[in-house]
Design a protein around this motif. Structure first.
Motif, mmCIF file in Angstrom:
data_model
loop_
_atom_site.group_PDB
_atom_site.id
_atom_site.type_symbol
_atom_site.label_atom_id
_atom_site.label_comp_id
_atom_site.label_asym_id
_atom_site.label_seq_id
_atom_site.Cartn_x
_atom_site.Cartn_y
_atom_site.Cartn_z
ATOM 1 N N SER A 36 38.815 27.131 53.592
ATOM 2 C CA SER A 36 37.535 27.823 53.430
ATOM 3 C C SER A 36 37.742 29.287 53.056
ATOM 4 O O SER A 36 37.022 29.843 52.207
ATOM 5 N N ASN A 37 38.716 29.916 53.685
ATOM 6 C CA ASN A 37 39.009 31.316 53.358
ATOM 7 C C ASN A 37 39.449 31.469 51.905
ATOM 8 O O ASN A 37 39.088 32.441 51.219
ATOM 9 N N LYS A 38 40.253 30.522 51.445
ATOM 10 C CA LYS A 38 40.693 30.592 50.051
ATOM 11 C C LYS A 38 39.508 30.427 49.096
ATOM 12 O O LYS A 38 39.409 31.129 48.073
ATOM 13 N N ARG A 39 38.635 29.475 49.407
ATOM 14 C CA ARG A 39 37.452 29.285 48.564
ATOM 15 C C ARG A 39 36.586 30.533 48.555
ATOM 16 O O ARG A 39 36.109 30.975 47.494
ATOM 17 N N LEU A 40 36.390 31.098 49.746
ATOM 18 C CA LEU A 40 35.568 32.298 49.826
ATOM 19 C C LEU A 40 36.246 33.477 49.126
ATOM 20 O O LEU A 40 35.570 34.285 48.458
ATOM 21 N N SER A 41 37.560 33.544 49.221
ATOM 22 C CA SER A 41 38.274 34.620 48.533
ATOM 23 C C SER A 41 38.145 34.482 47.022
ATOM 24 O O SER A 41 37.949 35.482 46.301
ATOM 25 N N ARG A 42 38.239 33.232 46.520
ATOM 26 C CA ARG A 42 38.066 33.011 45.069
ATOM 27 C C ARG A 42 36.646 33.348 44.644
ATOM 28 O O ARG A 42 36.409 33.918 43.567
ATOM 29 N N LYS A 43 35.670 33.008 45.486
ATOM 30 C CA LYS A 43 34.275 33.316 45.171
ATOM 31 C C LYS A 43 34.070 34.826 45.058
ATOM 32 O O LYS A 43 33.385 35.311 44.145
ATOM 33 N N ILE A 44 34.653 35.559 45.992
ATOM 34 C CA ILE A 44 34.524 37.028 45.946
ATOM 35 C C ILE A 44 35.192 37.577 44.698
ATOM 36 O O ILE A 44 34.663 38.481 44.025
ATOM 37 N N GLU A 45 36.364 37.038 44.372
ATOM 38 C CA GLU A 45 37.062 37.508 43.184
ATOM 39 C C GLU A 45 36.249 37.214 41.922
ATOM 40 O O GLU A 45 36.150 38.074 41.016
ATOM 41 N N GLU A 46 35.680 36.029 41.854
ATOM 42 C CA GLU A 46 34.851 35.682 40.701
ATOM 43 C C GLU A 46 33.618 36.585 40.632
ATOM 44 O O GLU A 46 33.195 36.993 39.531
ATOM 45 N N ALA A 47 33.015 36.881 41.781
ATOM 46 C CA ALA A 47 31.839 37.767 41.790
ATOM 47 C C ALA A 47 32.215 39.166 41.322
ATOM 48 O O ALA A 47 31.441 39.816 40.581
ATOM 49 N N ARG A 48 33.371 39.646 41.702
ATOM 50 C CA ARG A 48 33.802 40.966 41.250
ATOM 51 C C ARG A 48 34.047 40.981 39.736
ATOM 52 O O ARG A 48 33.711 41.959 39.045
ATOM 53 N N GLU A 49 34.646 39.896 39.258
ATOM 54 C CA GLU A 49 34.860 39.821 37.805
ATOM 55 C C GLU A 49 33.522 39.789 37.059
ATOM 56 O O GLU A 49 33.360 40.451 36.010
ATOM 57 N N LYS A 50 32.561 39.044 37.614
ATOM 58 C CA LYS A 50 31.231 38.996 36.992
ATOM 59 C C LYS A 50 30.562 40.357 37.075
ATOM 60 O O LYS A 50 29.890 40.806 36.116
ATOM 61 N N GLU A 51 30.723 41.036 38.195
ATOM 62 C CA GLU A 51 30.164 42.386 38.319
ATOM 63 C C GLU A 51 30.765 43.321 37.263
ATOM 64 O O GLU A 51 30.048 44.124 36.636
ATOM 65 N N GLN A 52 32.051 43.199 37.050
ATOM 66 C CA GLN A 52 32.707 44.035 36.050
ATOM 67 C C GLN A 52 32.187 43.752 34.647
ATOM 68 O O GLN A 52 31.908 44.675 33.865
ATOM 69 N N ARG A 53 31.980 42.464 34.329
ATOM 70 C CA ARG A 53 31.459 42.116 33.000
ATOM 71 C C ARG A 53 30.029 42.615 32.831
ATOM 72 O O ARG A 53 29.660 43.165 31.766
ATOM 73 N N ASP A 54 29.191 42.419 33.884
ATOM 74 C CA ASP A 54 27.796 42.889 33.784
ATOM 75 C C ASP A 54 27.732 44.416 33.673
ATOM 76 O O ASP A 54 26.851 44.964 32.971
ATOM 77 N N THR A 55 28.661 45.085 34.350
ATOM 78 C CA THR A 55 28.681 46.555 34.252
ATOM 79 C C THR A 55 28.995 46.986 32.821
ATOM 80 O O THR A 55 28.351 47.903 32.252
ATOM 81 N N GLU A 56 29.967 46.348 32.218
ATOM 82 C CA GLU A 56 30.307 46.687 30.833
ATOM 83 C C GLU A 56 29.155 46.340 29.881
ATOM 84 O O GLU A 56 28.841 47.096 28.929
ATOM 85 N N SER A 57 28.488 45.196 30.155
ATOM 86 C CA SER A 57 27.345 44.816 29.309
ATOM 87 C C SER A 57 26.197 45.811 29.465
ATOM 88 O O SER A 57 25.495 46.139 28.482
#
Length: 247
Positions: A55-76
């Motif tokens: 569960s921790n790994k899944r949640l860690s991947r989710k957070i990482e994906e959210a940060r990557e999405k945040e970075q893309r939306d910021t650039e957009s």
């Protein structure tokens, strides 16, 4: 306390003593079962820990994906502002705000779960160490129990042998006493018979040198012959054996 109350207390005490006696006799079996129960609980804890780690790994991947999405939306959003599309930039800003809130919430949850994971790992490691130590102690106890049983069997056997040897020695001693008594009766009977026949008196006189037959050794016989062969005073024998008188 009434008589019935005392009786009930005595019965409960006897039941406890009986239960403790049974528990003592079955101590090793009970200990083995308790170790098996602990091992089963430990396997269940490992399985639960594996679930938490997943569960921790899944949640860690989710957070990482959210940060990557945040970075893309910021650039957009920056690109939209540069293109004069403030409306698009505002929409992206709203989504970035939601992502940041989600990331913050997930990071808090991940931190709590990681703390729980660490506690479980330490508890499992401690339990494994204690189980290993207990297994070694149980093996030592079993070895000592086997040794004690062997020593008890040897002691019991030796006690039986000593008892048998003691009985044999008693029998030998009785035989010796009976033989001594029989030998004494025989000697006493011989003495009584000698007294009745008078031979004992003759034996005592002979030992004292009184009466009895004279010695007939060769020396005695020769001395007797020589005494008889001495000539009388005033007489002599010629070589032919004729007596003659001396003038």
């Amino acid at each position: 306390m009434s008589v019935w109350g005392k009786l009930f207390t005595a019965v409960r005490g006897g039941a406890n003593e009986a239960a403790e006696t049974v528990a003592d006799k079955q101590a090793l079996r009970i200990l083995d079962q308790e170790i098996r129960d602990a091992e089963n609980s430990l396997r269940k804890a490992r399985s639960d820990l594996a679930g938490i780690m997943a569960s921790n790994k899944r949640l860690s991947r989710k957070i990482e994906e959210a940060r990557e999405k945040e970075q893309r939306d910021t650039e957009s959003a920056r690109a939209a502002l540069q293109a004069g599309r403030e409306d698009l930039a505002r929409g992206l800003a709203d989504r970035i705000s939601g992502l940041r809130q989600e990331i913050h919430r997930d990071e808090g949850e991940l931190e709590r779960m990681q703390a729980s994971q660490g506690q479980m790992m330490r508890a499992i490691q401690d339990t494994e160490h204690r189980l290993q130590q207990m297994r070694r102690e149980v093996e030592n106890v079993k070895a000592n129990e086997s040794l004690i049983k062997a020593q008890s069997a040897i002691a019991h056997s030796q006690s039986g042998v000593n008892s048998k040897l003691g009985n044999a020695m008693d029998s030998l001693e009785r035989i010796r006493k009976r033989q001594d008594e029989t030998r004494g009766r025989i000697e006493a009977g011989a003495e009584l018979a000698a007294l009745e026949s008078g031979s004992d008196l003759d034996r005592q006189l002979a030992e004292a040198g009184i009466g009895g037959s004279r010695s007939s050794s060769a020396d005695d016989v020769l001395a007797q012959i020589m005494g008889e062969s001495k000539p009388a005073i005033g007489q002599s024998r010629d070589p032919l054996g004729i007596e003659r008188k001396d003038n």
